[in-house]
Design a protein around this motif. Structure first.
Motif, PDB file in Angstrom:
ATOM      1  N   VAL A  37      22.881   3.628 -18.065  1.00 14.51           N
ATOM      2  CA  VAL A  37      22.393   3.907 -16.707  1.00 14.51           C
ATOM      3  C   VAL A  37      20.891   3.657 -16.616  1.00 14.51           C
ATOM      4  O   VAL A  37      20.413   3.039 -15.660  1.00 14.51           O
ATOM      5  CB  VAL A  37      22.755   5.350 -16.286  1.00 14.51           C
ATOM      6  CG1 VAL A  37      22.019   5.770 -15.032  1.00 14.51           C
ATOM      7  CG2 VAL A  37      24.249   5.470 -16.080  1.00 14.51           C
ATOM      8  N   CYS A  38      20.137   4.111 -17.598  1.00 17.96           N
ATOM      9  CA  CYS A  38      18.687   3.882 -17.587  1.00 17.96           C
ATOM     10  C   CYS A  38      18.362   2.397 -17.623  1.00 17.96           C
ATOM     11  O   CYS A  38      17.486   1.929 -16.883  1.00 17.96           O
ATOM     12  CB  CYS A  38      18.021   4.593 -18.761  1.00 17.96           C
ATOM     13  SG  CYS A  38      17.836   6.354 -18.532  1.00 17.96           S
ATOM     14  N   THR A  40      20.269  -0.141 -16.658  1.00 20.36           N
ATOM     15  CA  THR A  40      20.710  -0.779 -15.422  1.00 20.36           C
ATOM     16  C   THR A  40      19.745  -0.503 -14.278  1.00 20.36           C
ATOM     17  O   THR A  40      19.285  -1.428 -13.594  1.00 20.36           O
ATOM     18  CB  THR A  40      22.120  -0.296 -15.042  1.00 20.36           C
ATOM     19  OG1 THR A  40      23.011  -0.587 -16.120  1.00 20.36           O
ATOM     20  CG2 THR A  40      22.608  -0.967 -13.775  1.00 20.36           C
ATOM     21  N   PHE A  41      19.437   0.776 -14.048  1.00 20.34           N
ATOM     22  CA  PHE A  41      18.515   1.110 -12.963  1.00 20.34           C
ATOM     23  C   PHE A  41      17.112   0.595 -13.246  1.00 20.34           C
ATOM     24  O   PHE A  41      16.396   0.201 -12.325  1.00 20.34           O
ATOM     25  CB  PHE A  41      18.492   2.614 -12.706  1.00 20.34           C
ATOM     26  CG  PHE A  41      19.714   3.118 -11.995  1.00 20.34           C
ATOM     27  CD1 PHE A  41      20.221   2.457 -10.893  1.00 20.34           C
ATOM     28  CD2 PHE A  41      20.359   4.247 -12.438  1.00 20.34           C
ATOM     29  CE1 PHE A  41      21.357   2.911 -10.240  1.00 20.34           C
ATOM     30  CE2 PHE A  41      21.490   4.720 -11.783  1.00 20.34           C
ATOM     31  CZ  PHE A  41      21.984   4.043 -10.688  1.00 20.34           C
ATOM     32  N   GLY A  42      16.718   0.584 -14.496  1.00 20.64           N
ATOM     33  CA  GLY A  42      15.405   0.071 -14.846  1.00 20.64           C
ATOM     34  C   GLY A  42      15.258  -1.396 -14.513  1.00 20.64           C
ATOM     35  O   GLY A  42      14.277  -1.820 -13.894  1.00 20.64           O
ATOM     36  N   LEU A  44      17.080  -3.122 -12.404  1.00 17.90           N
ATOM     37  CA  LEU A  44      17.137  -3.266 -10.948  1.00 17.90           C
ATOM     38  C   LEU A  44      15.794  -2.931 -10.299  1.00 17.90           C
ATOM     39  O   LEU A  44      15.334  -3.655  -9.408  1.00 17.90           O
ATOM     40  CB  LEU A  44      18.227  -2.367 -10.360  1.00 17.90           C
ATOM     41  CG  LEU A  44      19.645  -2.894 -10.451  1.00 17.90           C
ATOM     42  CD1 LEU A  44      20.633  -1.847  -9.957  1.00 17.90           C
ATOM     43  CD2 LEU A  44      19.797  -4.168  -9.648  1.00 17.90           C
ATOM     44  N   LEU A  45      15.169  -1.849 -10.740  1.00 15.67           N
ATOM     45  CA  LEU A  45      13.895  -1.453 -10.133  1.00 15.67           C
ATOM     46  C   LEU A  45      12.742  -2.370 -10.521  1.00 15.67           C
ATOM     47  O   LEU A  45      11.755  -2.460  -9.792  1.00 15.67           O
ATOM     48  CB  LEU A  45      13.560  -0.011 -10.499  1.00 15.67           C
ATOM     49  CG  LEU A  45      14.313   1.053  -9.718  1.00 15.67           C
ATOM     50  CD1 LEU A  45      14.027   2.433 -10.296  1.00 15.67           C
ATOM     51  CD2 LEU A  45      13.957   0.996  -8.248  1.00 15.67           C
ATOM     52  N   GLY A  83      10.772   1.508 -12.669  1.00 19.53           N
ATOM     53  CA  GLY A  83      11.789   0.788 -13.435  1.00 19.53           C
ATOM     54  C   GLY A  83      11.400   0.636 -14.890  1.00 19.53           C
ATOM     55  O   GLY A  83      12.232   0.769 -15.786  1.00 19.53           O
ATOM     56  N   ASP A  86      11.859   3.910 -16.562  1.00 17.80           N
ATOM     57  CA  ASP A  86      13.287   4.129 -16.772  1.00 17.80           C
ATOM     58  C   ASP A  86      13.793   3.323 -17.966  1.00 17.80           C
ATOM     59  O   ASP A  86      14.568   3.833 -18.790  1.00 17.80           O
ATOM     60  CB  ASP A  86      14.038   3.745 -15.506  1.00 17.80           C
ATOM     61  CG  ASP A  86      15.369   4.434 -15.367  1.00 17.80           C
ATOM     62  OD1 ASP A  86      15.584   5.457 -16.054  1.00 17.80           O
ATOM     63  OD2 ASP A  86      16.196   3.972 -14.568  1.00 17.80           O
TER      64      ASP A  86
END
Length: 102
Positions: A37-38, A40-42, A44-45, A83, A86
């Protein structure tokens, strides 16, 4: 008739060992999900604020003021910085993960 334990019954040490193995696997799965999750969101951000999808989305098309704020370079940089934090947090967790030797 035999004395001792039944074939279906388990001793307290076997139950504790089974519970311990379950806890270890639950911790492993939790760590894997957290890192995934970290990461993926990282990613993306870090990437998304610099694409057209950041400002040209249906949520912002009706609000020009908010769209201008979101398009600001500082806000984009702030999102990319979050990001990076993250990503760092996810990789730090992956590198520093260890299991207790109980």
């Amino acid at each position: 008739m035999r004395s001792g334990t039944f074939h279906g019954a388990s001793t307290p040490s076997e139950q504790a060992s089974s519970a311990s193995r379950t806890q270890v696997w639950l911790r492993r799965i939790r760590a894997l999900l957290f890192v995934t999750v970290c990461a993926t969101f990282g990613v993306l951000l870090v990437i998304l604020p610099w694409t057209q999808h950041w400002t040209d989305n249906p949520l912002l098309l009706t609000s020009p003021g908010l769209r201008g704020f979101i398009a600001n370079g500082f806000v984009r940089g702030l999102a990319s910085g979050l990001g990076m934090v993250d990503l760092w947090l996810g990789f730090w967790e992956a590198i520093h993960y260890h299991e207790n030797s109980n």
